[in-house]
Write an enzyme that holds these catalytic residues in place. Structure first.
Site, short mmCIF file in Angstrom:
data_model
loop_
_atom_site.label_atom_id
_atom_site.label_comp_id
_atom_site.label_asym_id
_atom_site.label_seq_id
_atom_site.Cartn_x
_atom_site.Cartn_y
_atom_site.Cartn_z
N ARG A 52 7.66 -78.79 32.76
CA ARG A 52 6.33 -79.30 32.39
C ARG A 52 5.39 -78.14 32.05
O ARG A 52 4.42 -78.30 31.32
CB ARG A 52 5.75 -80.19 33.49
CG ARG A 52 4.33 -80.65 33.21
CD ARG A 52 3.95 -81.96 33.90
NE ARG A 52 4.29 -82.03 35.29
CZ ARG A 52 3.69 -81.36 36.28
NH1 ARG A 52 2.70 -80.53 36.01
NH2 ARG A 52 4.07 -81.51 37.52
N TYR A 104 -8.45 -86.35 9.33
CA TYR A 104 -7.41 -87.26 9.80
C TYR A 104 -8.04 -88.30 10.74
O TYR A 104 -8.75 -87.93 11.68
CB TYR A 104 -6.31 -86.47 10.53
CG TYR A 104 -5.34 -87.38 11.24
CD1 TYR A 104 -4.67 -88.38 10.55
CD2 TYR A 104 -5.12 -87.26 12.61
CE1 TYR A 104 -3.80 -89.23 11.20
CE2 TYR A 104 -4.24 -88.11 13.27
CZ TYR A 104 -3.59 -89.10 12.55
OH TYR A 104 -2.74 -89.95 13.21
N ASP A 176 -7.07 -77.45 11.06
CA ASP A 176 -5.85 -78.26 11.14
C ASP A 176 -5.04 -77.94 9.89
O ASP A 176 -5.41 -78.34 8.78
CB ASP A 176 -6.23 -79.74 11.22
CG ASP A 176 -5.02 -80.66 11.30
OD1 ASP A 176 -3.91 -80.23 10.92
OD2 ASP A 176 -5.19 -81.82 11.73
N LYS A 201 5.21 -83.40 10.90
CA LYS A 201 5.19 -83.50 9.42
C LYS A 201 6.16 -82.48 8.80
O LYS A 201 7.34 -82.56 9.05
CB LYS A 201 3.76 -83.30 8.92
CG LYS A 201 2.69 -84.02 9.74
CD LYS A 201 2.89 -85.51 9.81
CE LYS A 201 1.75 -86.15 10.60
NZ LYS A 201 2.03 -87.50 11.04
N1 PLP Z 1 -3.47 -83.74 11.71
C1 PLP Z 1 -3.19 -84.32 10.53
C2 PLP Z 1 -3.78 -83.75 9.28
C3 PLP Z 1 -2.38 -85.45 10.48
O1 PLP Z 1 -2.11 -86.02 9.29
C4 PLP Z 1 -1.86 -85.98 11.69
C5 PLP Z 1 -1.01 -87.19 11.68
O2 PLP Z 1 -0.83 -87.84 10.68
C6 PLP Z 1 -2.19 -85.35 12.89
C7 PLP Z 1 -2.98 -84.22 12.86
C8 PLP Z 1 -1.69 -85.88 14.20
O3 PLP Z 1 -0.36 -85.52 14.38
P1 PLP Z 1 0.64 -86.35 15.32
O4 PLP Z 1 0.90 -87.66 14.65
O5 PLP Z 1 1.83 -85.46 15.43
O6 PLP Z 1 -0.05 -86.55 16.63
#
Ligand code: PLP
Length: 377
Positions: A52, A104, A176, A201
């Site tokens: 963990r 997002y 991000d 992704k």
């Molecule tokens: N950031 C972006 C730009 C995303 O498109 C996503 C999910 O689609 C996330 C963060 C969140 O990622 P996760 O689905 O792995 O939690």
């Protein structure tokens, strides 16, 4: 393992910065152990105590990501959301966080949830609007948060310029980098303090691993974030760390092909009479094209299109595709299409006629033909 990962070129670092002991095997083992032998007074004997807190596969992935992002340390989480939530959790109660409008939707929802509990004060503005940014920075936010390219409208933000402005008032900048990946953009080299990735992704790359990562420019939050991850239990699993680390090894060549195919799709659809907009930063008339060209190595694998006739036309097109699949997420080998406004309900911010395309590794001529038959059929 290389002595100095930062001396390696990115494609080499992605392959040659493993920390897992391999005993000569070309593929690293997966350490499924939850616990590791320690000394009688809990002395760490083998580098790890309890999974963990960390695990050899998790540490391996973190070392590679940190090298690729030119960061100081990195932590891997159970999802991209968990990585972003961990960063927000380090902020003092009532901290102001300035988010770019195009964001997002999961992070927008999380910001709203944290606001409702009085944890943070989120503000959503157009970070490309210099005056709006100056005004918000005067309020002394703790953090500025952006994606570039953004999800789903593929806007481009000038990371270096925004980092400078944020730092001038003592704010940190979080980027991000999920859409760009470390193959195309290194936000820390441009001045960002933190980079967030959804490993789910492009880094995983095959729509079969859920994970996230947070990489920091310096060690200031290392102890707090490591402890927070251990106590919240948000760590990535060993198997998912192994899959994401494997994905990193082919990231650069996959992303190069995603970019080429996305460019071909955007060029083929550009100017189509049924479309009011084709969003792709690689197109010369994209408003962020020159900034993207200067801060990215290529323009990414995502394209968004807007149907001139709005929502119903978009849903009709999405219902006619044969090769593209209607599915959420992005960055896998297969092409996906999604009507984002439907996903975001009831708090819709995407244009109603917008379809987001995650352009895959299939032959681009087949992809273009599929989109045109769905658009015109
Ligand atoms: N950031 C972006 C730009 C995303 O498109 C996503 C999910 O689609 C996330 C963060 C969140 O990622 P996760 O689905 O792995 O939690």
């Amino acid at each position: 393992m290389a002595d100095d990962p930062k001396a390696l070129k990115p494609e080499t670092a992605a392959i040659h910065v493993p920390h897992v002991r391999r005993d000569g095997a070309m593929a690293p083992p997966i350490h499924m152990a939850t616990t590791f032998e320690h000394g009688p007074a809990y002395e760490t004997l083998h580098g790890f105590d309890y999974s963990r807190s960390s695990n050899p596969n998790v540490a391996d992935l973190e070392a590679r990501l940190t090298a690729l992002e030119r960061g100081s340390f990195g932590l891997a989480y159970a999802s991209g959301m968990a990585a972003g939530a961990a960063l927000l959790d380090t902020l003092p109660v009532g901290a102001r966080v300035v988010f770019h409008n195009s964001l997002y939707h999961g992070f927008r929802a999380l910001a709203g949830l944290l606001e409702s509990k009085g944890r943070i004060v989120p503000v959503f503005i157009d970070l490309n609007d210099g005056e709006a940014l100056e005004k918000e920075l005067a309020q002394k936010p703790a953090l500025v948060w952006l994606e570039s390219p953004t999800n789903p409208t593929l806007e481009i933000l000038d990371i270096a310029a925004i980092a400078d402005k944020a730092h001038a008032v003592g704010a940190k900048l979080a980027v991000d980098g999920t859409f760009a990946t470390p193959a195309l953009q290194q936000p820390i080299s441009l001045g960002a303090d933190y980079v967030i990735h959804s490993l789910t992704k492009y880094i995983g790359g095959h729509s079969d691993v859920m994970g996230g990562a947070l990489i920091a420019a310096n060690d200031a939050l290392q102890e707090e974030l490591s402890l927070g991850r251990s106590l919240s239990g948000a760590v990535l699993s060993p198997f998912n760390a192994w899959l994401a680390a494997r994905g990193l090894q082919t990231l650069h060549c996959r992303v190069a092909t995603h970019c080429a195919h996305a460019h071909a799709v955007a060029k083929a659809l550009e100017g189509h009479p049924r479309l009011s907009n084709v969003h792709y930063p690689g197109l010369a008339d994209h408003p962020g094209h020159s900034i993207a060209a200067s801060q990215m190595h290529d323009f990414g694998g995502m394209v968004s299109i807007e149907l001139a006739d709005g929502r119903d036309a978009a849903i009709a097109m999405a219902s006619k595709v044969r090769l593209f699949t209607n599915a959420t997420s992005l960055g896998g080998v297969e092409s996906l299409i999604e009507h984002r406004a439907s996903v975001e309900e009831p708090h819709v911010t995407s244009p109603l006629g917008l379809l987001r395309l995650s352009v895959g590794l299939e032959n681009p001529a087949d992809l273009v033909a599929d989109l045109l038959q769905a658009l015109e059929g």
